[in-house]
Scaffold this motif. Structure first.
Motif, PDB file in Angstrom:
ATOM      1  N   ILE A   1      89.643  26.421 115.477  1.00 27.77           N
ATOM      2  CA  ILE A   1      89.736  24.960 115.645  1.00 27.77           C
ATOM      3  C   ILE A   1      91.196  24.524 115.717  1.00 27.77           C
ATOM      4  CG2 ILE A   1      89.332  22.754 114.469  1.00 27.77           C
ATOM      5  CD1 ILE A   1      86.682  23.958 113.454  1.00 27.77           C
TER       6      ILE A   1
ATOM      7  N   CYS B   1      92.403  25.370 119.094  1.00 28.27           N
ATOM      8  CA  CYS B   1      91.746  24.483 120.049  1.00 28.27           C
ATOM      9  C   CYS B   1      92.419  23.114 120.089  1.00 28.27           C
ATOM     10  CB  CYS B   1      90.267  24.340 119.686  1.00 28.27           C
ATOM     11  SG  CYS B   1      89.333  23.250 120.789  1.00 28.27           S
ATOM     12  N   ARG B   2      92.827  22.613 118.919  1.00 30.17           N
ATOM     13  CA  ARG B   2      93.470  21.300 118.884  1.00 30.17           C
ATOM     14  C   ARG B   2      94.815  21.325 119.612  1.00 30.17           C
ATOM     15  NH1 ARG B   2      93.179  17.343 119.549  1.00 30.17           N
ATOM     16  NH2 ARG B   2      94.365  16.187 117.985  1.00 30.17           N
TER      17      ARG B   2
ATOM     18  N   PRO C   1      86.134  23.726 123.205  1.00 34.89           N
ATOM     19  CA  PRO C   1      85.296  22.939 122.292  1.00 34.89           C
ATOM     20  C   PRO C   1      83.804  23.236 122.455  1.00 34.89           C
ATOM     21  CG  PRO C   1      86.979  21.542 123.285  1.00 34.89           C
ATOM     22  CD  PRO C   1      87.032  22.868 123.994  1.00 34.89           C
TER      23      PRO C   1
ATOM     24  N   LEU D   1      83.050  26.556 120.722  1.00 32.78           N
ATOM     25  CA  LEU D   1      83.011  26.374 119.267  1.00 32.78           C
ATOM     26  C   LEU D   1      81.711  25.696 118.845  1.00 32.78           C
ATOM     27  CD1 LEU D   1      86.703  25.257 118.635  1.00 32.78           C
ATOM     28  CD2 LEU D   1      85.635  27.375 117.848  1.00 32.78           C
TER      29      LEU D   1
ATOM     30  N   PHE E   1      81.683  20.646 109.264  1.00 31.48           N
ATOM     31  CA  PHE E   1      81.572  20.788 110.713  1.00 31.48           C
ATOM     32  C   PHE E   1      80.191  21.293 111.129  1.00 31.48           C
ATOM     33  CE2 PHE E   1      86.097  20.776 110.039  1.00 31.48           C
ATOM     34  CZ  PHE E   1      86.640  20.184 111.164  1.00 31.48           C
TER      35      PHE E   1
ATOM     36  N   MET F   1      81.936  18.434 118.446  1.00 28.84           N
ATOM     37  CA  MET F   1      83.085  18.479 119.355  1.00 28.84           C
ATOM     38  C   MET F   1      83.982  17.260 119.161  1.00 28.84           C
ATOM     39  SD  MET F   1      81.734  20.179 122.929  1.00 28.84           S
ATOM     40  CE  MET F   1      80.462  18.973 123.250  1.00 28.84           C
TER      41      MET F   1
ATOM     42  N   VAL G   1      86.092  18.016 116.088  1.00 32.81           N
ATOM     43  CA  VAL G   1      87.128  18.993 116.436  1.00 32.81           C
ATOM     44  C   VAL G   1      88.268  18.300 117.181  1.00 32.81           C
ATOM     45  CG1 VAL G   1      87.633  20.976 117.920  1.00 32.81           C
ATOM     46  CG2 VAL G   1      85.619  21.009 116.432  1.00 32.81           C
TER      47      VAL G   1
END
Length: 362
Positions: A42, A45-46, A59, A62, A90, A99, A102
Motif C-alpha cells: 500500500i 502504491c500510494r 489498487p 490490492l 482495510f 481502493m 488506499v
C-alpha cells in the motif's frame, strides 16, 4: 541486502513521473502484495498514485487480494488470495471503499527520536506502522517521561483521532531506527465515508474493538480473564462520548451502569445533608466507577460529573448482572474497590479529613 522501504520510496519520488519510476513502483507493489506484505504494498502504491494519479492496476490488484471477501469484483478472484493475511480495517471493506481508502493514506518517514504523535496535542490522524519500531511515552505526574510500551510493524495507534478530536494521551516516538508509517487523516476518511457509508461504520467498529481489547487486557479488574472471556465482555460494553458538565451518576439515585473512563476527567462530588458539596479527587483514564450501587443494590454514594469531554465504556445493569453472575473473579475485584471507597467516605464524614489524590472512587 536491499535498501529499507522508506529509502526505496524516496528514490522513486526522486525519479519523478518517468516510465522507469512507474514501472519500478508497480513491479515492487505487486511483488510485495503477492508476498503477503500488504502494508508495504500500500505504501508503494500510494507513491505510484502520487506519480500517476490515473493508475488503477495496482489498487485493483490490492483490492482483489485484500478487500473483504465476497465483494463484487471486476475480474475473477486472484489465485492464492485466500491464503494471504487480512489487513485490520482495510480488509473489512468491500472492493471500492478499499481502493478509496488506499488512495488517501499518506506514507510518512520519521528519523530516530522524531515524534509521530505528541502528548496533549489534538489528534487528527491515525497511523499504522509499516517499517521500524516506535515507543509510547507518557509524562508522569512529576513531569518525567516514561516509556510505557513499544509497537512493532503492523500495529495501529492513535485511532481515537478517527472518531474524535481528543488530546493525545501519550507521545509516540521513532525508536533507534528510521520509521515508515501510513498516516490516515480523519478529514479524508470523512470524505470517503460521505460516499461509502460502510467506511464510517467500519472505522467506528474498528476503533471500538481495539479500544475495548486494549482496556480489558490491561485493566487490573479485567486482565485476569481469559482472552475468550474478554472478547465476550467486549461485546456488551457500550462506547459513549460525554460532553463536559454532564452528570453520569446522581447521588441518592439507584445506579444504572458500571463505567470505565477511557479519556477525559470526571469529578466525584459528595453532597452533605446541609447541601454543601465536597469534591473528591478527579477520576482519570482507567478508573472504574458506579460499582457500589450495582453490587449492593443501594443508591449511589456520590455524584459523578464530567469535568471535561470524556469517552467512557458503559455496562448497563442488566448485562452487568447477567455477565458477572458467571464471573466471580470480576465481582470480587469490584467488591474490593467498592469496599475501599465506602471506607474512605466513612472516614471523610467522620473526621472531615482532606481527600488525597488516588484515594477515592465512587
Amino acid at each position: 541486502m536491499s535498501d529499507p522501504l522508506h529509502v526505496r520510496l524516496e528514490q522513486l519520488k526522486a525519479l519523478g513521473r518517468t516510465p522507469e519510476a512507474l514501472a519500478t513502483a508497480e513491479a515492487l507493489a505487486t511483488e510485495l502484495a503477492m508476498q503477503g506484505q500488504p502494508l508495504r504494498a500500500i505504501a508503494v502504491c500510494r507513491v505510484l498514485l502520487q506519480l500517476e494519479p490515473a493508475h488503477t492496476r495496482t489498487p485493483e490488484l490490492l483490492a482483489d487480494l485484500y478487500a473483504k471477501p465476497g465483494a463484487s469484483r471486476a475480474s475473477a478472484p486472484t489465485p492464492g488470495a485466500s491464503a494471504l493475511p487480512r489487513v485490520p480495517l482495510f480488509s473489512e471493506l468491500a472492493r471500492e471503499p478499499f481502493m478509496a481508502l488506499v488512495g488517501v493514506v499518506e506514507p510518512r518517514s520519521f528519523a530516530p527520536g522524531q515524534p509521530l504523535i505528541t502528548e496533549g496535542e489534538t489528534g487528527r490522524s491515525s497511523f499504522v506502522l509499516v517499517e521500524g519500531k516506535v515507543d509510547v511515552v507518557r509524562k508522569m505526574d512529576g513531569g518525567e517521561p516514561r516509556t510505557l510500551s513499544s509497537l512493532k510493524e503492523g500495529e495501529f495507534f492513535g485511532e481515537i483521532a478517527l472518531v474524535s478530536e481528543s488530546p493525545r494521551l501519550a507521545s509516540v516516538v521513532a525508536a533507534q531506527q528510521h520509521v515508515l508509517a501510513l498516516e490516515l487523516h480523519r478529514t479524508r476518511v470523512d470524505r470517503i465515508a460521505f460516499k461509502y457509508a460502510s467506511v464510517g461504520d467500519t472505522v467506528q467498529a474498528f476503533y471500538r474493538e481495539r479500544l475495548l481489547a486494549n482496556v480489558l487486557r490491561s485493566h487490573p479488574v479485567f486482565s485476569a480473564l481469559a482472552p475468550a472471556q474478554r472478547e465476550s465482555l467486549a461485546h456488551i460494553f457500550e462506547l459513549r462520548t460525554v460532553e463536559a458538565g454532564r452528570v453520569l451518576i446522581e447521588q441518592g439515585q439507584r445506579g444504572d451502569a458500571l463505567y470505565l473512563l477511557l479519556s477525559g476527567q470526571c469529578t466525584p462530588l459528595f453532597r452533605r445533608p446541609d447541601g454543601q458539596e465536597t469534591a473528591f479527587p478527579p477520576l482519570r483514564e482507567g478508573d472504574v466507577f458506579g460499582e457500589i450501587s450495582l453490587l449492593l443494590g443501594q443508591p449511589a454514594t456520590a455524584t459523578v460529573r464530567a469535568q471535561t469531554p470524556c469517552h467512557v465504556l458503559r455496562l448497563g445493569r442488566e448485562p452487568f448482572e447477567q455477565y458477572l453472575s458467571g464471573q466471580p473473579g470480576i465481582r470480587a475485584a469490584l467488591m474490593r474497590l467498592g469496599t475501599e471507597r465506602l471506607l474512605h467516605i466513612s472516614k471523610l464524614l467522620a473526621g472531615g479529613r482532606a481527600v488525597h489524590e488516588g484515594d477515592s472512587r465512587v
